[in-house]
Design a protein around this motif. Structure first.
Motif, PDB file in Angstrom:
ATOM      1  N   ARG A   1     -14.925 -22.824  55.093  1.00  0.00           N
ATOM      2  CA  ARG A   1     -15.691 -23.137  53.887  1.00  0.00           C
ATOM      3  C   ARG A   1     -16.790 -22.106  53.651  1.00  0.00           C
ATOM      4  O   ARG A   1     -17.063 -21.734  52.516  1.00  0.00           O
ATOM      5  CB  ARG A   1     -16.313 -24.522  54.000  1.00  0.00           C
ATOM      6  CG  ARG A   1     -15.307 -25.629  53.966  1.00  0.00           C
ATOM      7  CD  ARG A   1     -15.970 -26.950  54.221  1.00  0.00           C
ATOM      8  NE  ARG A   1     -14.978 -27.996  54.358  1.00  0.00           N
ATOM      9  CZ  ARG A   1     -15.227 -29.167  54.889  1.00  0.00           C
ATOM     10  NH1 ARG A   1     -16.444 -29.445  55.329  1.00  0.00           N
ATOM     11  NH2 ARG A   1     -14.285 -30.070  54.987  1.00  0.00           N
ATOM     12  N   GLY A   2     -17.420 -21.646  54.726  1.00  0.00           N
ATOM     13  CA  GLY A   2     -18.442 -20.612  54.580  1.00  0.00           C
ATOM     14  C   GLY A   2     -17.864 -19.308  54.080  1.00  0.00           C
ATOM     15  O   GLY A   2     -18.452 -18.644  53.230  1.00  0.00           O
ATOM     16  N   VAL A   3     -16.691 -18.928  54.601  1.00  0.00           N
ATOM     17  CA  VAL A   3     -16.042 -17.693  54.165  1.00  0.00           C
ATOM     18  C   VAL A   3     -15.635 -17.799  52.698  1.00  0.00           C
ATOM     19  O   VAL A   3     -15.700 -16.820  51.952  1.00  0.00           O
ATOM     20  CB  VAL A   3     -14.826 -17.369  55.065  1.00  0.00           C
ATOM     21  CG1 VAL A   3     -13.980 -16.271  54.484  1.00  0.00           C
ATOM     22  CG2 VAL A   3     -15.300 -17.003  56.461  1.00  0.00           C
ATOM     23  N   SER A   4     -15.238 -18.994  52.256  1.00  0.00           N
ATOM     24  CA  SER A   4     -14.850 -19.175  50.862  1.00  0.00           C
ATOM     25  C   SER A   4     -16.044 -19.474  49.956  1.00  0.00           C
ATOM     26  O   SER A   4     -15.862 -19.794  48.782  1.00  0.00           O
ATOM     27  CB  SER A   4     -13.804 -20.278  50.728  1.00  0.00           C
ATOM     28  OG  SER A   4     -14.338 -21.513  51.166  1.00  0.00           O
ATOM     29  N   LEU A   5     -17.272 -19.364  50.503  1.00  0.00           N
ATOM     30  CA  LEU A   5     -18.520 -19.541  49.760  1.00  0.00           C
ATOM     31  C   LEU A   5     -18.635 -20.929  49.146  1.00  0.00           C
ATOM     32  O   LEU A   5     -19.079 -21.106  48.014  1.00  0.00           O
ATOM     33  CB  LEU A   5     -18.685 -18.461  48.689  1.00  0.00           C
ATOM     34  CG  LEU A   5     -18.611 -17.025  49.185  1.00  0.00           C
ATOM     35  CD1 LEU A   5     -18.739 -16.057  48.028  1.00  0.00           C
ATOM     36  CD2 LEU A   5     -19.666 -16.752  50.234  1.00  0.00           C
TER      37      LEU A   5
ATOM     38  N   ASN B   1     -24.408  -9.813  58.413  1.00  0.00           N
ATOM     39  CA  ASN B   1     -24.086  -8.715  57.506  1.00  0.00           C
ATOM     40  C   ASN B   1     -23.971  -7.393  58.273  1.00  0.00           C
ATOM     41  O   ASN B   1     -23.041  -6.617  58.054  1.00  0.00           O
ATOM     42  CB  ASN B   1     -25.162  -8.607  56.426  1.00  0.00           C
ATOM     43  CG  ASN B   1     -24.726  -7.778  55.249  1.00  0.00           C
ATOM     44  OD1 ASN B   1     -23.828  -6.968  55.330  1.00  0.00           O
ATOM     45  ND2 ASN B   1     -25.406  -7.981  54.138  1.00  0.00           N
ATOM     46  N   LEU B   2     -24.892  -7.165  59.178  1.00  0.00           N
ATOM     47  CA  LEU B   2     -24.856  -5.948  59.993  1.00  0.00           C
ATOM     48  C   LEU B   2     -23.584  -5.902  60.841  1.00  0.00           C
ATOM     49  O   LEU B   2     -22.913  -4.878  60.922  1.00  0.00           O
ATOM     50  CB  LEU B   2     -26.091  -5.868  60.885  1.00  0.00           C
ATOM     51  CG  LEU B   2     -26.156  -4.685  61.841  1.00  0.00           C
ATOM     52  CD1 LEU B   2     -26.290  -3.386  61.066  1.00  0.00           C
ATOM     53  CD2 LEU B   2     -27.318  -4.858  62.805  1.00  0.00           C
TER      54      LEU B   2
ATOM     55  N   LEU C   1     -20.713 -12.909  51.602  1.00  0.00           N
ATOM     56  CA  LEU C   1     -19.914 -13.398  52.726  1.00  0.00           C
ATOM     57  C   LEU C   1     -20.795 -13.714  53.927  1.00  0.00           C
ATOM     58  O   LEU C   1     -20.627 -14.747  54.580  1.00  0.00           O
ATOM     59  CB  LEU C   1     -18.853 -12.368  53.097  1.00  0.00           C
ATOM     60  CG  LEU C   1     -17.925 -12.727  54.253  1.00  0.00           C
ATOM     61  CD1 LEU C   1     -17.124 -13.979  53.925  1.00  0.00           C
ATOM     62  CD2 LEU C   1     -17.016 -11.564  54.572  1.00  0.00           C
ATOM     63  N   SER C   2     -21.765 -12.860  54.203  1.00  0.00           N
ATOM     64  CA  SER C   2     -22.635 -13.099  55.354  1.00  0.00           C
ATOM     65  C   SER C   2     -23.498 -14.335  55.144  1.00  0.00           C
ATOM     66  O   SER C   2     -23.728 -15.099  56.078  1.00  0.00           O
ATOM     67  CB  SER C   2     -23.504 -11.875  55.636  1.00  0.00           C
ATOM     68  OG  SER C   2     -24.377 -11.616  54.567  1.00  0.00           O
TER      69      SER C   2
END
Length: 163
Positions: free
Chosen positions: A51-55, A97-98, A141-142
Motif C-alpha cells: 500500500r505504501g509503494v502504491s501511495l 529516498n537516499l 515513493l519514499s
C-alpha cells in the motif's frame, strides 16, 4: 443495473478487458490466499508495504497519500488515519529516498557496464545528472514507504484496526 433502475455511468470497455481483469484478479486472489495461509502476519506486513509503494493509506488501502505531486494529505479520506503523527516524522523518508537513489544508481551503472565500457568521464557525465534527478523522482515513493514503516512500527504497540 441497480435495484432502483439507475444505471452506473461507467462505459463498457468490451468483454476482452473484463475477462483479462477477472483473470488478473483471480491470480491475485490465489497468491493472496496462499500467502495468508502460510503466515498471516507476514501477509499483513507485505500488504501494508504494498500500500505504501502504491501511495495509498497503509491502514485501509483506499485513501490517497498525496493531494498534489509534493503535498500529502493530513489524514486518509476513507478511514481517517492520520499520516503525520509528529513533527519531523518525514525525516526518515529522506533515508529511504537516499537508499532508493543509491541502489538504482548503482544498479544502472552495473547494467550499463555490462554493455558499454565505462570510463570515469562517462560515469561522471551520466551519473551526476542521474544522481541529482533520482531523489526528485523517488520523493513520493519514499514518503509512501516511510508512511507504511511508521504504521507498521505503531502496529507493534497499538492494535491494528479491524477491517
Amino acid at each position: 443495473q441497480a435495484e432502483d433502475g439507475i444505471r452506473d455511468r461507467s462505459p463498457s470497455r468490451g468483454l476482452g478487458d473484463v475477462y483479462k481483469r477477472q483473470l488478473l484478479e483471480s491470480r491475485k486472489m490465489v497468491i493472496a490466499v496462499t500467502m495468508a495461509r502460510a503466515d498471516p502476519v507476514l501477509f499483513e506486513i507485505i500488504d501494508i508495504l504494498r500500500r505504501g509503494v502504491s501511495l495509498r493509506c497503509p491502514c485501509c488501502g483506499y485513501g490517497h497519500l498525496f493531494k498534489t505531486w509534493l503535498r500529502t494529505h493530513d489524514h486518509c479520506q476513507a478511514c481517517g488515519e492520520r499520516f503525520e503523527r509528529e513533527p519531523g516524522q518525514w525525516f526518515g523518508a529522506v533515508y529511504v529516498n537516499l537508499g532508493l537513489s543509491v541502489f538504482f544508481g548503482l544498479l544502472g551503472c552495473l547494467i550499463a557496464g555490462l554493455f558499454v565500457p565505462l570510463s570515469l568521464s562517462l560515469l561522471l557525465r551520466v551519473g551526476l545528472p542521474v544522481s541529482a534527478i533520482g531523489p526528485i523522482l523517488f520523493f513520493r515513493l519514499s514518503k509512501g514507504i516511510w508512511t507504511s514503516i511508521i504504521f507498521l512500527g505503531e502496529g507493534l504497540y497499538i492494535q491494528w484496526p479491524n477491517r
